[in-house]
Design an enzyme around this catalytic site. Sequence first.
Site, PDB file in Angstrom:
ATOM      1  N   TYR A 153      27.949 -12.153   7.396  1.00  0.00           N
ATOM      2  CA  TYR A 153      29.309 -11.941   6.874  1.00  0.00           C
ATOM      3  C   TYR A 153      30.282 -12.916   7.538  1.00  0.00           C
ATOM      4  O   TYR A 153      31.106 -13.542   6.862  1.00  0.00           O
ATOM      5  CB  TYR A 153      29.746 -10.493   7.120  1.00  0.00           C
ATOM      6  CG  TYR A 153      31.159 -10.220   6.633  1.00  0.00           C
ATOM      7  CD1 TYR A 153      31.452 -10.230   5.273  1.00  0.00           C
ATOM      8  CD2 TYR A 153      32.198  -9.969   7.530  1.00  0.00           C
ATOM      9  CE1 TYR A 153      32.749  -9.994   4.814  1.00  0.00           C
ATOM     10  CE2 TYR A 153      33.491  -9.733   7.085  1.00  0.00           C
ATOM     11  CZ  TYR A 153      33.760  -9.746   5.724  1.00  0.00           C
ATOM     12  OH  TYR A 153      35.044  -9.523   5.277  1.00  0.00           O
ATOM     13  N   PRO A 183      42.456 -11.068   7.182  1.00  0.00           N
ATOM     14  CA  PRO A 183      42.765  -9.739   7.730  1.00  0.00           C
ATOM     15  C   PRO A 183      41.789  -9.319   8.819  1.00  0.00           C
ATOM     16  O   PRO A 183      40.631  -9.732   8.832  1.00  0.00           O
ATOM     17  CB  PRO A 183      42.626  -8.811   6.513  1.00  0.00           C
ATOM     18  CG  PRO A 183      42.522  -9.697   5.308  1.00  0.00           C
ATOM     19  CD  PRO A 183      41.928 -10.974   5.809  1.00  0.00           C
TER      20      PRO A 183
HETATM   21  P1  NDP Z   1      36.749  -2.964  -1.251  1.00  0.00           P
HETATM   22  O1  NDP Z   1      35.315  -2.619  -1.157  1.00  0.00           O
HETATM   23  O2  NDP Z   1      37.742  -1.872  -1.258  1.00  0.00           O
HETATM   24  O3  NDP Z   1      36.991  -3.886  -2.536  1.00  0.00           O
HETATM   25  C1  NDP Z   1      36.107  -4.919  -2.880  1.00  0.00           C
HETATM   26  C2  NDP Z   1      36.420  -5.390  -4.273  1.00  0.00           C
HETATM   27  O4  NDP Z   1      35.516  -6.480  -4.597  1.00  0.00           O
HETATM   28  C3  NDP Z   1      36.216  -4.314  -5.314  1.00  0.00           C
HETATM   29  O5  NDP Z   1      37.269  -4.356  -6.251  1.00  0.00           O
HETATM   30  C4  NDP Z   1      34.904  -4.707  -5.993  1.00  0.00           C
HETATM   31  O6  NDP Z   1      34.969  -4.352  -7.360  1.00  0.00           O
HETATM   32  C5  NDP Z   1      34.941  -6.230  -5.849  1.00  0.00           C
HETATM   33  N1  NDP Z   1      33.628  -6.830  -5.953  1.00  0.00           N
HETATM   34  C6  NDP Z   1      32.591  -6.755  -5.075  1.00  0.00           C
HETATM   35  N2  NDP Z   1      31.528  -7.384  -5.557  1.00  0.00           N
HETATM   36  C7  NDP Z   1      31.895  -7.886  -6.763  1.00  0.00           C
HETATM   37  C8  NDP Z   1      31.219  -8.627  -7.754  1.00  0.00           C
HETATM   38  N3  NDP Z   1      29.936  -9.011  -7.595  1.00  0.00           N
HETATM   39  N4  NDP Z   1      31.878  -8.973  -8.888  1.00  0.00           N
HETATM   40  C9  NDP Z   1      33.166  -8.596  -9.059  1.00  0.00           C
HETATM   41  N5  NDP Z   1      33.858  -7.883  -8.155  1.00  0.00           N
HETATM   42  C10 NDP Z   1      33.221  -7.539  -7.023  1.00  0.00           C
HETATM   43  O7  NDP Z   1      37.018  -3.944  -0.032  1.00  0.00           O
HETATM   44  P2  NDP Z   1      38.332  -4.764   0.429  1.00  0.00           P
HETATM   45  O8  NDP Z   1      39.458  -4.553  -0.503  1.00  0.00           O
HETATM   46  O9  NDP Z   1      38.539  -4.467   1.853  1.00  0.00           O
HETATM   47  O10 NDP Z   1      37.772  -6.247   0.314  1.00  0.00           O
HETATM   48  C11 NDP Z   1      38.435  -7.270  -0.393  1.00  0.00           C
HETATM   49  C12 NDP Z   1      38.240  -8.579   0.352  1.00  0.00           C
HETATM   50  O11 NDP Z   1      38.860  -8.481   1.626  1.00  0.00           O
HETATM   51  C13 NDP Z   1      36.780  -8.964   0.615  1.00  0.00           C
HETATM   52  O12 NDP Z   1      36.636 -10.346   0.388  1.00  0.00           O
HETATM   53  C14 NDP Z   1      36.592  -8.645   2.094  1.00  0.00           C
HETATM   54  O13 NDP Z   1      35.604  -9.441   2.676  1.00  0.00           O
HETATM   55  C15 NDP Z   1      37.976  -8.985   2.614  1.00  0.00           C
HETATM   56  N6  NDP Z   1      38.324  -8.407   3.900  1.00  0.00           N
HETATM   57  C16 NDP Z   1      38.314  -7.051   4.096  1.00  0.00           C
HETATM   58  C17 NDP Z   1      38.662  -6.519   5.316  1.00  0.00           C
HETATM   59  C18 NDP Z   1      38.617  -5.059   5.615  1.00  0.00           C
HETATM   60  O14 NDP Z   1      38.630  -4.685   6.806  1.00  0.00           O
HETATM   61  N7  NDP Z   1      38.592  -4.188   4.616  1.00  0.00           N
HETATM   62  C19 NDP Z   1      39.087  -7.394   6.416  1.00  0.00           C
HETATM   63  C20 NDP Z   1      39.038  -8.798   6.112  1.00  0.00           C
HETATM   64  C21 NDP Z   1      38.699  -9.275   4.885  1.00  0.00           C
HETATM   65  P3  NDP Z   1      33.793  -3.701  -8.248  1.00  0.00           P
HETATM   66  O15 NDP Z   1      32.997  -2.824  -7.365  1.00  0.00           O
HETATM   67  O16 NDP Z   1      34.527  -3.028  -9.371  1.00  0.00           O
HETATM   68  O17 NDP Z   1      33.022  -4.880  -8.735  1.00  0.00           O
HETATM   69  C1  8X3 Z   2      36.391  -7.437   7.633  1.00  0.00           C
HETATM   70  C2  8X3 Z   2      36.893  -7.298   9.023  1.00  0.00           C
HETATM   71  O1  8X3 Z   2      36.219  -7.012  11.424  1.00  0.00           O
HETATM   72  O2  8X3 Z   2      34.979  -5.746   9.786  1.00  0.00           O
HETATM   73  O3  8X3 Z   2      36.435  -8.760   7.230  1.00  0.00           O
HETATM   74  O4  8X3 Z   2      34.645  -8.099   9.981  1.00  0.00           O
HETATM   75  S1  8X3 Z   2      35.618  -7.026  10.084  1.00  0.00           S
END
Ligand code: NDP
Ligand code: 8X3
Length: 255
Positions: A153, A183
């Site tokens: 990741y 984030p």
């Molecule tokens: P969620 O799991 O809440 O949301 C993830 C979203 O990505 C969902 O809407 C899902 O939609 C979509 N998704 C995943 N796989 C696919 C796919 N193959 N095709 C289309 N859509 C897809 O997580 P977050 O909102 O937290 O994550 C959003 C982004 O933020 C990610 O890139 C994550 O790495 C990043 N991030 C998150 C952090 C955290 O702590 N939460 C911190 C740093 C970065 P569906 O299932 O409908 O396809």
């Molecule tokens: C998601 C944040 O700290 O779980 O990108 O990797 S962490």
Amino acid sequence: MKGKLIFITGATSGIGEGCARKFAAMGSNLILNGRNTEKLEALKEELTAQGVEVLTLPFDVRDRETMRQAVDSLEGKWRNIDVLINNAGLVIGMDKEYEGSLNEWDIVIDTNIKALLAMTRMIVPGMVERGSGHIINIGSIAGDAAYAGGSVYCATKAAVKALSDGLRIDLVDTPLRVTNIKPGMVETNFSVVRFRGDKNKADAVYEGLKPLTGDDIADVVYYAASAPAHIQIAEVLVMPTNQATGTVCHRQKNI
Ligand code: NDP
Ligand code: 8X3
């Protein structure tokens, strides 16, 4: 941002959903992607009731052919995308690099790197042609340094940084802007997916501190998108107050 067109991948949950609500509240029109069509339609209904136009574009971002067909299906004004938010992403598991599942890592790599790159490749040429546009990639603090159980990741989010920086270089002679939002801990469905549906393990990630929400990140994304045209927010690292790095945070008993 009123009347601007924003394309968000992964808009059915967490940060993407927060961005959809934020931009809609500010009068932007939206193209919303995700795989969960029910959630996409519910969000469309909610946001169109607020007076903005919403197009749902359900597809799996890992499926390049379906992505191509979806992008090609956009007609007229829906082609004029002002902001692309490359948000769809995930992690599965916390396995050691020499023990985890190559198949699961393919999913993570295909979603976080290859799909982000393909979306960029398909949408940015139109922006260059029109002489305006903004690409906002959702990277992560995980891209700054590897942590235990995060090897793949972290590598994907380091790649998001390199792809963002490289694109910024490639677009330096244009009015386009590129932003990498990184984030820290955000309480969304992210950890539930990471722990393969184990809600208790997911909740433990945020125990004893106040994590960020998808809406908090949406505010940062909006700030970058709405900055005056001569300002390019290249990168933002944003985390909870009691988080200092990807691995250092302070937890209290009664939160
Ligand atoms: P969620 O799991 O809440 O949301 C993830 C979203 O990505 C969902 O809407 C899902 O939609 C979509 N998704 C995943 N796989 C696919 C796919 N193959 N095709 C289309 N859509 C897809 O997580 P977050 O909102 O937290 O994550 C959003 C982004 O933020 C990610 O890139 C994550 O790495 C990043 N991030 C998150 C952090 C955290 O702590 N939460 C911190 C740093 C970065 P569906 O299932 O409908 O396809
Ligand atoms: C998601 C944040 O700290 O779980 O990108 O990797 S962490």
